[in-house]
Design a protein around this motif. Structure first.
Motif, PDB file in Angstrom:
ATOM      1  N   UNK A   1       9.639   5.430  11.943  1.00 25.88           N
ATOM      2  CA  UNK A   1       8.894   4.593  12.526  1.00 25.88           C
ATOM      3  C   UNK A   1       8.905   2.974  11.847  1.00 25.88           C
ATOM      4  N   UNK A   2       9.821   3.309  10.848  1.00 26.79           N
ATOM      5  CA  UNK A   2       9.289   1.779  10.190  1.00 26.79           C
ATOM      6  C   UNK A   2       8.594   1.507   8.484  1.00 26.79           C
ATOM      7  N   UNK A   3       8.158   2.979   8.128  1.00 25.28           N
ATOM      8  CA  UNK A   3       7.174   2.947   6.833  1.00 25.28           C
ATOM      9  C   UNK A   3       8.429   4.018   5.811  1.00 25.28           C
ATOM     10  N   UNK A   4       9.320   2.596   5.158  1.00 24.50           N
ATOM     11  CA  UNK A   4       9.668   3.478   4.456  1.00 24.50           C
ATOM     12  C   UNK A   4       9.449   4.517   3.187  1.00 24.50           C
ATOM     13  N   UNK A   5       9.844   5.439   2.294  1.00 19.99           N
ATOM     14  CA  UNK A   5      10.549   7.114   1.814  1.00 19.99           C
ATOM     15  C   UNK A   5       9.745   6.451   0.700  1.00 19.99           C
ATOM     16  N   UNK A   6       9.912   4.721  -0.045  1.00 17.97           N
ATOM     17  CA  UNK A   6       9.223   4.900  -1.309  1.00 17.97           C
ATOM     18  C   UNK A   6       7.566   4.662  -1.277  1.00 17.97           C
ATOM     19  N   UNK A   7       7.000   4.388   0.415  1.00 15.15           N
ATOM     20  CA  UNK A   7       5.568   3.845   0.758  1.00 15.15           C
ATOM     21  C   UNK A   7       4.622   5.012   0.989  1.00 15.15           C
ATOM     22  N   UNK A   8       5.491   6.423   0.279  1.00 14.52           N
ATOM     23  CA  UNK A   8       5.320   7.425   0.826  1.00 14.52           C
ATOM     24  C   UNK A   8       4.655   8.499  -0.589  1.00 14.52           C
TER      25      UNK A   8
ATOM     26  N   UNK B   1       0.341  -0.977  -0.044  1.00 15.54           N
ATOM     27  CA  UNK B   1      -0.112  -0.331  -0.410  1.00 15.54           C
ATOM     28  C   UNK B   1       0.817   1.242  -0.015  1.00 15.54           C
ATOM     29  N   UNK B   2       0.191   2.389  -0.483  1.00 16.92           N
ATOM     30  CA  UNK B   2       0.850   3.564  -0.535  1.00 16.92           C
ATOM     31  C   UNK B   2       0.158   4.642   0.746  1.00 16.92           C
ATOM     32  N   UNK B   3       1.182   5.304   1.692  1.00 16.15           N
ATOM     33  CA  UNK B   3       0.418   6.694   2.378  1.00 16.15           C
ATOM     34  C   UNK B   3       0.720   8.109   1.799  1.00 16.15           C
ATOM     35  N   UNK B   4      -0.554   8.476   1.298  1.00 19.18           N
ATOM     36  CA  UNK B   4      -1.083   9.942   0.949  1.00 19.18           C
ATOM     37  C   UNK B   4      -0.657  10.903   1.525  1.00 19.18           C
ATOM     38  N   UNK B   5      -0.125  11.697   1.667  1.00 24.76           N
ATOM     39  CA  UNK B   5       0.223  12.124   2.335  1.00 24.76           C
ATOM     40  C   UNK B   5      -0.559  14.445   1.757  1.00 24.76           C
ATOM     41  N   UNK B   6      -1.146  14.156   2.926  1.00 24.72           N
ATOM     42  CA  UNK B   6      -2.040  15.271   1.220  1.00 24.72           C
ATOM     43  C   UNK B   6      -1.950  16.986   2.731  1.00 24.72           C
ATOM     44  N   UNK B   7      -1.160  17.978   1.873  1.00 25.29           N
ATOM     45  CA  UNK B   7      -0.271  18.596   2.878  1.00 25.29           C
ATOM     46  C   UNK B   7      -0.656  19.735   2.492  1.00 25.29           C
ATOM     47  N   UNK B   8      -1.089  20.549   3.547  1.00 24.24           N
ATOM     48  CA  UNK B   8      -1.140  22.100   3.023  1.00 24.24           C
ATOM     49  C   UNK B   8       0.270  23.378   1.929  1.00 24.24           C
TER      50      UNK B   8
ATOM     51  N   UNK C   1       6.524  21.138   6.884  1.00 27.80           N
ATOM     52  CA  UNK C   1       6.046  20.181   7.542  1.00 27.80           C
ATOM     53  C   UNK C   1       5.678  19.041   7.214  1.00 27.80           C
ATOM     54  N   UNK C   2       5.894  18.801   5.964  1.00 28.47           N
ATOM     55  CA  UNK C   2       5.331  17.564   5.439  1.00 28.47           C
ATOM     56  C   UNK C   2       5.957  16.649   5.056  1.00 28.47           C
ATOM     57  N   UNK C   3       7.508  17.185   5.324  1.00 23.79           N
ATOM     58  CA  UNK C   3       8.782  16.545   4.916  1.00 23.79           C
ATOM     59  C   UNK C   3       9.252  15.915   6.986  1.00 23.79           C
ATOM     60  N   UNK C   4       8.990  17.102   7.306  1.00 28.55           N
ATOM     61  CA  UNK C   4       9.108  16.485   9.544  1.00 28.55           C
ATOM     62  C   UNK C   4       8.111  15.160   9.686  1.00 28.55           C
ATOM     63  N   UNK C   5       6.735  14.844   9.003  1.00 31.04           N
ATOM     64  CA  UNK C   5       6.066  13.386   9.106  1.00 31.04           C
ATOM     65  C   UNK C   5       6.491  12.555   8.275  1.00 31.04           C
ATOM     66  N   UNK C   6       7.018  12.605   6.756  1.00 32.48           N
ATOM     67  CA  UNK C   6       7.933  11.612   6.469  1.00 32.48           C
ATOM     68  C   UNK C   6       9.049  10.956   7.249  1.00 32.48           C
ATOM     69  N   UNK C   7       9.820  12.059   7.560  1.00 34.03           N
ATOM     70  CA  UNK C   7      11.061  11.775   8.871  1.00 34.03           C
ATOM     71  C   UNK C   7      10.346  11.058   9.465  1.00 34.03           C
ATOM     72  N   UNK C   8       9.720  10.937  10.597  1.00 30.39           N
ATOM     73  CA  UNK C   8       9.317  10.038  11.783  1.00 30.39           C
ATOM     74  C   UNK C   8       8.379   9.411  11.521  1.00 30.39           C
ATOM     75  N   UNK C   9       7.841   9.021  10.064  1.00 34.18           N
ATOM     76  CA  UNK C   9       7.090   7.888   9.721  1.00 34.18           C
ATOM     77  C   UNK C   9       8.051   6.714   9.517  1.00 34.18           C
ATOM     78  N   UNK C  10       9.713   7.312   8.462  1.00 33.35           N
ATOM     79  CA  UNK C  10      10.626   6.700   8.590  1.00 33.35           C
ATOM     80  C   UNK C  10      11.181   5.770   9.352  1.00 33.35           C
TER      81      UNK C  10
END
Length: 120
Positions: free
Chosen positions: A91-98, A65-72, A80-89
């Motif tokens: 937590x174990x979610x690869x950046x390719x899955x976002x 699956x893909x996690x879409x991050x719909x940001x302002x 902000x969205x890059x900060x969220x991506x960094x935290x998700x990575x």
């Protein structure tokens, strides 16, 4: 005349159904407000946020699956969205899955949407 209207409605209905079938399904979504994010980035608090933990857990159950991050939009939204991506990575979610999509519709919320990739 009624026959023509009925025919057009049938064509519209078929096109609408086929367009919906072609779209990937959103299995889970959540909103992350700016004020909420400011509190969450404090270490363990991030892991204790139930919706975010559920998002990561659901992605782990469906790693295709893909996690879409719909940001302002704008520079602040991009930071902000890059900060969220960094935290998700972290937590174990690869950046390719976002995937990031600017224009969340609000200036204080990032929407995370888990999109299942249906195999045909």
């Amino acid at each position: 005349m009624m026959r023509k209207i009925f025919s057009l409605l049938c064509v519209y209905w078929v096109l609408t159904l086929s367009a919906q079938a072609a779209e990937p399904a959103a299995d889970f979504s959540m909103g992350l407000r700016a004020e909420q994010w400011d509190r969450l980035r404090q270490g363990d608090a991030l892991l204790k946020q139930p919706e975010l933990a559920s998002m990561v857990q659901r992605w782990m159950q469906h790693p295709d699956s893909i996690i879409e991050l719909r940001y302002p939009g704008g520079e602040e939204g991009e930071i902000w969205v890059q900060d969220v991506i960094d935290w998700l990575v972290a937590l174990g979610v690869p950046s390719a899955a976002m995937q990031t999509l600017p224009g969340s519709g609000t200036n204080d919320t990032i929407y995370l949407v888990l999109v299942t990739q249906h195999k045909k």
